[in-house]
Design a protein around this motif. Sequence first.
Motif, short mmCIF file in Angstrom:
data_model
loop_
_atom_site.label_atom_id
_atom_site.label_comp_id
_atom_site.label_asym_id
_atom_site.label_seq_id
_atom_site.Cartn_x
_atom_site.Cartn_y
_atom_site.Cartn_z
N ILE A 23 0.84 -1.20 0.00
CA ILE A 23 0.00 0.00 0.00
C ILE A 23 0.88 1.25 0.00
N ILE A 24 1.92 1.25 0.84
CA ILE A 24 2.83 2.40 0.91
C ILE A 24 3.54 2.59 -0.43
N THR A 25 4.04 1.51 -1.00
CA THR A 25 4.77 1.59 -2.27
C THR A 25 3.85 2.05 -3.40
N ALA A 26 2.62 1.56 -3.43
CA ALA A 26 1.67 1.93 -4.48
C ALA A 26 1.26 3.40 -4.38
N GLU A 37 8.04 18.54 14.42
CA GLU A 37 9.46 18.61 14.04
C GLU A 37 10.05 17.26 13.64
N THR A 38 9.53 16.17 14.21
CA THR A 38 10.14 14.86 13.94
C THR A 38 9.21 13.91 13.20
N LEU A 39 8.00 14.33 12.90
CA LEU A 39 7.00 13.40 12.36
C LEU A 39 6.29 13.99 11.15
N SER A 40 6.18 13.17 10.10
CA SER A 40 5.41 13.53 8.91
C SER A 40 4.39 12.44 8.67
N ILE A 41 3.21 12.83 8.13
CA ILE A 41 2.15 11.85 7.93
C ILE A 41 1.50 12.02 6.56
N LYS A 42 0.90 10.92 6.11
CA LYS A 42 0.05 10.98 4.92
C LYS A 42 -1.07 9.97 5.10
N GLU A 43 -2.19 10.23 4.46
CA GLU A 43 -3.32 9.32 4.58
C GLU A 43 -3.64 8.68 3.25
N ILE A 44 -4.02 7.40 3.35
CA ILE A 44 -4.37 6.62 2.16
C ILE A 44 -5.68 5.91 2.47
N ILE A 52 -3.09 5.71 7.96
CA ILE A 52 -2.26 6.88 8.23
C ILE A 52 -0.83 6.38 8.30
N ILE A 53 -0.03 6.78 7.31
CA ILE A 53 1.36 6.36 7.23
C ILE A 53 2.20 7.47 7.85
N CYS A 54 3.01 7.13 8.82
CA CYS A 54 3.80 8.11 9.56
C CYS A 54 5.29 7.82 9.38
N HIS A 55 6.06 8.88 9.19
CA HIS A 55 7.51 8.75 9.14
C HIS A 55 8.10 9.61 10.24
N PHE A 133 5.80 3.93 10.49
CA PHE A 133 4.80 3.13 11.19
C PHE A 133 3.44 3.51 10.63
N ALA A 134 2.48 2.61 10.78
CA ALA A 134 1.18 2.82 10.14
C ALA A 134 0.04 2.63 11.13
N LEU A 135 -0.98 3.43 10.96
CA LEU A 135 -2.21 3.32 11.72
C LEU A 135 -3.34 3.03 10.75
N GLU A 136 -4.40 2.44 11.26
CA GLU A 136 -5.59 2.19 10.44
C GLU A 136 -6.80 2.62 11.23
N THR A 137 -7.76 3.24 10.55
CA THR A 137 -8.99 3.64 11.21
C THR A 137 -10.18 3.32 10.31
N SER A 138 -11.30 3.06 10.95
CA SER A 138 -12.53 2.81 10.20
C SER A 138 -13.28 4.12 9.95
N ASN A 139 -12.85 5.21 10.58
CA ASN A 139 -13.49 6.51 10.43
C ASN A 139 -12.84 7.24 9.25
N LEU A 140 -13.54 7.30 8.13
CA LEU A 140 -12.99 7.93 6.93
C LEU A 140 -13.03 9.45 7.01
N ASP A 141 -13.83 9.99 7.95
CA ASP A 141 -13.98 11.44 8.05
C ASP A 141 -12.94 12.10 8.95
N ILE A 142 -12.28 11.33 9.79
CA ILE A 142 -11.31 11.92 10.73
C ILE A 142 -10.04 12.31 9.96
N PRO A 143 -9.55 13.54 10.18
CA PRO A 143 -8.28 13.92 9.55
C PRO A 143 -7.12 13.07 10.10
N ALA A 144 -6.10 12.89 9.29
CA ALA A 144 -4.96 12.04 9.67
C ALA A 144 -4.31 12.53 10.96
#
Length: 191
Positions: A23-26, A37-44, A52-55, A133-144
């Motif tokens: 999923i991350i690679t795609a 300062e130490t964390l970046s996120i993106k949502e898929i 929610i993919i976090c670096h 690291f990755a998180l998963e949520t069933s709530n599609l409306d919540i911001p990452a």
Amino acid sequence: TKIIDNGFEYILALKLNNEIKEIITANKNIEYQKYDETLSIKEIVCGKKKHIICHSTYKDFTDKASRKSRISKAIDELLKLKEKSYKNHDEMVEKVSKNIFNFKVSKFLKVEYFEKTFEYSKLSINEEFDGIFALETSNLDIPANAALEQYKNLKTIERCFRELKDFLELRPMYHYKNQRVKAHIFICFLS
């Protein structure tokens, strides 16, 4: 599925298994957004789930340091094992395999066995998923960022519960039935 069937939503951490890595690679084209300062996120979004993919730069550093340390210790041990004499081939394979397993370096070292000795070589290391690291949520409306904040609150709750149990000097209990979990929590707070 019971959580969703009962009308609840969830946020949980995922192991970086092959499915999540795919999923991350795609979705490499999706840019990370700075969280702090130490964390970046993106949502898929994948169907009825949001990932929610976090670096983390800190986790990136610790992942690299941990891997380097494990490989170094495993090689040191392999050099010691190489100097020993063994009763038979199977004993040598067993000791070397145990070393590789104990240091969790099977992805990083290749071992070739011969009659009375062995050779090892380093494999190329894929650092693509260091710090991820990755998180998963069933709530599609919540911001990452809100989902991440809610997940971070779990640490606070766990710390408070651990402090409570430490004060009461309770040992860890592992319950798998809903009724027993509720009873254990109730007894801890009642105490």
